[in-house]
Design an enzyme around this catalytic site. Structure first.
Site, PDB file in Angstrom:
ATOM      1  CB  CYS A  49      -0.962  -0.012   1.180  1.00 15.62           C
ATOM      2  SG  CYS A  49      -0.139  -0.296   2.730  1.00 15.62           S
ATOM      3  CG  ASN A  50       2.851   2.858   2.892  1.00 17.05           C
ATOM      4  OD1 ASN A  50       1.963   3.681   2.672  1.00 17.05           O
ATOM      5  ND2 ASN A  50       3.044   2.336   4.076  1.00 17.05           N
ATOM      6  NE  ARG A  51       8.366   0.660   0.229  1.00 17.32           N
ATOM      7  CZ  ARG A  51       9.150   1.729   0.267  1.00 17.32           C
ATOM      8  NH1 ARG A  51       9.882   2.055  -0.766  1.00 17.32           N
ATOM      9  NH2 ARG A  51       9.222   2.470   1.346  1.00 17.32           N
ATOM     10  CB  SER A 115       8.644   1.901   6.560  1.00 20.02           C
ATOM     11  OG  SER A 115       9.093   0.700   6.007  1.00 20.02           O
ATOM     12  CD  GLN A 126       4.099  -5.133   3.158  1.00 20.93           C
ATOM     13  OE1 GLN A 126       4.946  -4.260   3.267  1.00 20.93           O
ATOM     14  NE2 GLN A 126       2.803  -4.905   3.310  1.00 20.93           N
ATOM     15  CE  LYS A 198     -11.787  -1.119  11.602  1.00 20.66           C
ATOM     16  NZ  LYS A 198     -12.261  -2.471  11.286  1.00 20.66           N
TER      17      LYS A 198
END
Lengths: 429, 257
Positions: A49-51, A115, A126, A198
């Protein structure tokens, strides 16, 4: 070495673009296949999701079918084409790292130095998954097979040798740290969950790992209470019995959306009078707060609200920042080690052949010389002559071997020093 | 005695304490092991000293038992500030022993018979319990202060949880009270049989006060279900009374030799 890392991350690209460039798990085999066949290279794609990053390599002395250049534009073109986007939209967001910089970048990524939350442990997994996916699709070749396992070792070394991954950075896991300051064992403890937010669910997930004896769920809506209780293996209790449950509980997790505190100081005093157990830990992560902060005494009642939990998060991140420099030093050291090992591995056979070739020639010359001078040499003379020829051979080889162990980029025509040596010394394949 | 004096092992314990404090603020394995090494060296030299030294002092024996307790805790709770609380108690006892002289706190038995020895052993074990309770209470109060101030977890001195410390203190009292009671009862019988000591002897009186303090603690703990800070404070009072029992009698009789 011809290694390239091309991609975009949270540092360079807004999420709106990243989500369009990302690869779903089911798309990865097709993407890897297309990439390796189009550029005749080895490849691994890391998409989180970040890269979104593509690591591609081509071993220079291997014959290649493709005439396509392995560069940032070629990979940007592939990425744009795969996602059916205009290349002009994609190219400005991409960064490109070559060779040693690409190695360093992957090591930094795996060690979680690049990160969003420095030191988080997820990225190493990952990277490993991306490599395993590549292996399934025959993406990596000799270069990436050496690079990715090394990246995993770098991540492990950084994690164990520096404090970069120490402490909790999520509010929900930080709550457990506070609870552990008060309680030691949880097999006899009762957790009371008030509300159903949540954040409460996430925190409860961490608290459940402590294996409490009982989880009670109180909510103004009995249906919601039952639903949360089902999800966490607890039991729903009527909202009207809240005071009674507060008197019995050991840990309270409160996450209601109430606009006013639901437990005031006066109400809590009445509840505390009914308690005969040990201390009570209240994790009030609701905003606005559910409990009057004055009930905290640090002994019989320990109340921690969202600000207290965030303080742990901030302190952990500040601590981790102190470990960035030592972690970078480890990455740099490992980058140099990888490059050296790679060169040795790639050039080893050539050096061996060169040495063997010269050794054979030297032995031939010395044998002829000794035959010619037969009877006129003492044993000491023979040894001296043999030593002199060995020394000459070593001095002769020193230059080419040293040059090979240094990084030698290919020239414009793609020729390397290795090719030159093969030609100069007529080395057989 | 191979030239071993009280100062030798007191110095070892002081070095262990210094390293323990240093290790709390700059956690390094080497500091932990060095602290452990100094603590073990102190215990070894004290053991040799006690094996050859006559007369044997109460406070020296108490300090020796606590040194074993310190080493056990330091090995078992490696990352916790165990020694920071136990070693000062050991050093305090050694300091008192040094201050009042070796004869001051020697084991004075009302009777050298079997029951006299049982009386002394029970009182010694009860005293060990009081010292353990004191360490647990000090840690409890410090932990409670950390929680009240909402100190971030992992910052400052690292201690066991509040629950564990409360449990340790409770167990120390639970063990000490029956031992102390049995020791006091045997002492009473021995005094009635062989009235060598006066009933108004400061040691007899302070032991009676110590026993009453313990009784109060037990009543509060189990009768009134009192826990936490007050019990911890009462344990500290009990320890001070114990120290009084050990030194008061001698100082009232004429001071240190």
């Amino acid at each position: 070495m011809n290694l390239l890392a091309v991609g975009c991350s949270h540092r360079t690209t807004p999420v709106a673009v990243r989500e369009r460039l990302g690869f779903r798990e089911d798309q990865l085999p097709r993407a890897l296949d297309a990439l390796t066949s189009r550029l005749d290279c080895e490849a691994v794609i890391l998409s989180t999701c970040n890269r979104v990053e593509m690591y591609v390599g081509r071993v220079l002395d291997h014959p290649t079918r493709s005439t396509a250049l392995l560069d940032g534009d070629a990979l940007a073109g592939f990425l744009a084409e795969f996602h059916s986007l205009p290349i002009e939209e994609v190219r400005p967001h991409l960064y490109v790292y070559h060779n040693a910089d690409a190695v360093r970048h992957l090591f930094r990524v795996a060690a979680s130095l690049d990160s969003l939350i420095v030191g988080e442990g997820q990225i190493a997994g990952q990277v490993k998954t991306a490599y395993e996916m590549g292996q399934k699709c025959a993406g990596p070749g000799p270069m990436l097979h050496a690079l990715f396992p090394h990246a995993r070792r770098v991540a492990k070394r950084v994690r164990t040798e520096t404090g970069i991954s120490r402490g909790h950075v999520s509010v929900s896991s930080a709550a457990v740290d506070y609870v552990r300051q008060v309680f030691d064992h949880f097999g006899d403890k009762t957790i009371l969950v008030i509300g159903a937010g949540k954040m409460g669910e996430l925190t409860l997930r961490h608290l459940r790992r402590l294996e409490p004896r009982r989880i009670l769920v109180a909510n103004r809506s009995p249906e919601k209470a039952a639903s949360v209780a089902r999800g966490c293996g607890g039991e729903a209790v009527p909202w009207e019995r809240l005071d009674e449950m507060l008197a019995r509980a050991d840990i309270v997790l409160s996450t209601t959306g109430a606009p006013e505190p639901i437990v005031t100081l006066e109400r809590y005093r009445r509840i505390a009078a009914q308690r005969d157990g040990g201390p009570l830990v209240i994790l009030d992560i609701a905003v606005p707060r559910d409990f009057d902060p004055r009930i905290h005494d640090g002994e019989t009642t320990c109340l921690f609200n969202i600000d207290d939990l965030k303080r742990i998060q901030e302190a952990t991140l500040a601590d981790r920042r102190k470990h960035i420099a030592p972690a970078e030093a480890v990455v740099e050291q490992e980058t140099q080690r990888f490059l050296k090992e790679w060169r040795r591995r790639r050039n080893g056979p050539v050096i061996e052949r060169l040495t063997q070739d010269l050794e054979a020639k030297r032995e031939d010359v010395v044998r002829n010389l000794f035959a010619r001078l037969n009877g006129r040499l003492t044993e000491g003379d023979r040894k001296f002559i043999e030593y002199a020829f060995v020394k000459l051979q070593n001095q002769f080889l020193h230059g080419p071997i040293s040059a090979l162990t240094e990084d030698q980029p290919a020239d414009a025509s793609g020729h390397t020093l290795l090719d030159a040596l093969r030609k100069l010394f007529r080395l057989r394949e | 005695m191979y030239g071993i004096s009280l100062v030798c092992f007191a110095t070892s314990y002081t070095a262990a304490l210094g390293l323990e404090v240093w290790c709390q603020f700059r956690p390094r394995r080497i500091l932990y092991f060095l602290g452990l090494l100094f603590g073990a060296a102190g215990l070894a030299t004290q053991s040799v000293y006690l094996a050859f030294q006559r007369p044997v002092g109460w406070m020296l024996i108490l300090a020796w038992v606590l040194a074993i307790f310190y080493l056990y805790g330091a090995l078992h709770y490696q990352r916790l500030a165990w020694g920071v609380f136990v070693l000062p108690v050991i050093l305090g006892l050694l300091g008192l022993s040094l201050l009042f002289g070796p004869e001051a706190d020697q084991l004075s038995l009302p009777d050298a018979s079997f029951w006299g020895e049982v009386h002394a052993a029970l009182l010694l074990l009860a005293a060990v319990g009081v010292c353990v309770g004191l360490c647990a209470s000090l840690m409890y109060l410090f932990r409670a202060w950390q929680l009240r101030a909402k100190t971030l977890p992992g910052r400052g001195l690292r201690l066991p949880s509040l629950e564990r410390l409360e449990q340790m203190n409770r167990r120390a009292i639970d063990w000490s009270f029956p031992l102390l009671t049995a020791g006091v009862v045997i002492g009473l019988f021995l005094m009635i049989q062989h009235p060598l000591t006066a009933w108004t002897d400061p040691r007899v009186l302070s032991t009676a006060v110590l026993w009453l303090t313990f009784l109060l603690m037990v009543v509060l703990r189990y009768g009134w279900r009192l826990r936490g800070r007050l019990v911890a404070l009462l344990t500290i009072v009990a320890f001070l009374l114990l120290v009084c029992c050990l030194v008061l009698g001698h100082s009232l009789r004429g001071g240190a030799t």
